[in-house]
Design a protein around this motif. Sequence first.
Motif, mmCIF file in Angstrom:
data_model
loop_
_atom_site.group_PDB
_atom_site.id
_atom_site.type_symbol
_atom_site.label_atom_id
_atom_site.label_comp_id
_atom_site.label_asym_id
_atom_site.label_seq_id
_atom_site.Cartn_x
_atom_site.Cartn_y
_atom_site.Cartn_z
ATOM 1 N N VAL A 1 2.459 -1.278 1.680
ATOM 2 C CA VAL A 1 1.954 -1.437 0.318
ATOM 3 C C VAL A 1 0.678 -2.272 0.306
ATOM 4 N N CYS A 2 0.672 -3.369 1.052
ATOM 5 C CA CYS A 2 -0.521 -4.219 1.119
ATOM 6 C C CYS A 2 -1.699 -3.460 1.719
ATOM 7 N N SER A 3 -1.445 -2.654 2.739
ATOM 8 C CA SER A 3 -2.526 -1.877 3.348
ATOM 9 C C SER A 3 -3.116 -0.888 2.356
ATOM 10 N N GLY A 4 -2.262 -0.224 1.579
ATOM 11 C CA GLY A 4 -2.752 0.722 0.595
ATOM 12 C C GLY A 4 -3.587 0.053 -0.488
ATOM 13 N N ILE A 5 -3.139 -1.104 -0.953
ATOM 14 C CA ILE A 5 -3.888 -1.822 -1.988
ATOM 15 C C ILE A 5 -5.222 -2.309 -1.436
ATOM 16 N N MET A 6 -5.210 -2.857 -0.227
ATOM 17 C CA MET A 6 -6.458 -3.357 0.351
ATOM 18 C C MET A 6 -7.421 -2.219 0.687
ATOM 19 N N PHE A 7 -6.897 -1.061 1.013
ATOM 20 C CA PHE A 7 -7.778 0.066 1.300
ATOM 21 C C PHE A 7 -8.619 0.433 0.080
ATOM 22 N N PRO B 1 -14.703 -2.490 2.922
ATOM 23 C CA PRO B 1 -14.436 -1.596 4.056
ATOM 24 C C PRO B 1 -14.296 -2.383 5.353
ATOM 25 N N GLY B 2 -13.260 -2.085 6.100
ATOM 26 C CA GLY B 2 -13.005 -2.799 7.346
ATOM 27 C C GLY B 2 -11.918 -3.844 7.239
ATOM 28 N N THR B 3 -11.414 -4.118 6.027
ATOM 29 C CA THR B 3 -10.386 -5.140 5.850
ATOM 30 C C THR B 3 -9.031 -4.661 6.360
ATOM 31 N N VAL B 4 -8.682 -3.413 6.057
ATOM 32 C CA VAL B 4 -7.367 -2.891 6.460
ATOM 33 C C VAL B 4 -7.208 -2.843 7.980
ATOM 34 N N PRO B 5 -8.198 -2.361 8.752
ATOM 35 C CA PRO B 5 -8.042 -2.407 10.210
ATOM 36 C C PRO B 5 -7.858 -3.814 10.743
ATOM 37 N N LEU C 1 -1.870 -14.257 3.053
ATOM 38 C CA LEU C 1 -3.240 -14.711 3.351
ATOM 39 C C LEU C 1 -4.254 -13.598 3.144
ATOM 40 N N PHE C 2 -3.951 -12.398 3.608
ATOM 41 C CA PHE C 2 -4.895 -11.293 3.436
ATOM 42 C C PHE C 2 -5.007 -10.885 1.967
#
Length: 433
Positions: free
Chosen positions: A199-205, A210-214, A300-301
């Motif tokens: 869920v966090c990855s999808g929201i941050m995407f 750009p580049g935050t999720v990786p 944190l992220f």
Amino acid sequence: MRKSTFPSRNDFQQAYANVKAPFSWPPSISTIIPHRIRRKLRSKVRSRQSPSSSLASLQTSYSPADTLHALRTHQWSFYDGQYLILIILGVFSLCIIPSPGALIKTAFATFIITALLLPVTRQFLLPSLAIWMWLIFFYACGFIPSTWRPPIWVRVLPALENIFYGANLSNILSAHTSTFLSIMAWLPYGLVHFGAPVVCSGIMFVFAAPGTVPMFAKSFGWMNLIGVAIQLTFPCSPPWYENMYGLVPATYAVKGSPAGLAAIDELLGIPLYTPTFTGSPMVFGAFPSLHAGSAVMEALFMSHVFPKLTPLFTVYTLWLWWATMYLSHHYAVDLMGGSLLSGVIFFVVKSKFLPRMQSDKMFRWDYDYIEIGDDPSEKGYALANPEGAAEDADEWTVGSSSSISSGSRSPIDETASWEGETLASHSDTEAQR
């Protein structure tokens, strides 16, 4: 001499030229719209396109030549040693796992290598490689012979608990149980914990630079991988062992226990957690707590992306901390260990590799350029290609599966000479200094 009466090629062309079809083809767009108007329309459409289209785009290439080019142009650094570590752990894990056989293991390794060679799959696999290696390594720990393992520490964590906090907080919190409290502890520990990273990855995407999720994937994977390595080399008994067996020496023959989650199995009428924890490959992995580490890493992220929501993420972290102790799975010192591990990894990544958020940007597609790291004296930038086409990028840096261009000047300075390449959003990257 008699001439041939067979029709020539020119006769056929003239005959077919005079033939008219019984229907008429619809006129083409180029016939309807004059060239001058079409040119004006194209210029208006291109002017409306954001220059960040290449910055937020994904790789669609299936050519391994693009990957080989990225490897040739990559500037290798100390941080690239991470891939050597992952290769060693992967080979060790596949060798120690008895089943499936060598043929299937070879096919699996071939599949991973092929996915890394194709840019369209590499952009997803390379940043998450540490996560997959953590899962494989964690499973392989169950097949490591006990003769290879160090002795189990039973008294260390309870002693540290009393030294640091003056009491055994886990025993205090788990002394009084109820159905309501068990459900409240089960929600973050047994449900939210497993879905939160996705869920966090999808929201941050969508909302992060750009580049935050990786970078989140790499940080999350390495935090868990290092945590499992510590648990393997420094095995400690959890609170449920003390409740069941006291402080007597433990052996690797002891099976795991769901502890407080057994009440959830009884409530649901399904053996959901009992077989999972009983057959756990890491029974004595109390320190550090990877549940606490995961919650802190996510908080944190997400706080980096949404600073105003930091109190909400803090509440979730404290909620999970309480759940781990209420369910008798971890001591408070375990939580501190996992949280400290996540904090160190996050702040190292944030200072060197994590793209900065820009207050005037809401979505990833709004970014014309990104800035890397926290050091104002060493700034890394990535500019989008104005034509909307992603250029070749170094996708093997520690930051992620693709690199960002970097320079020592601000992107506002139009006279600056830029070195580097366009960033594609499928990866975050290391700023070259």
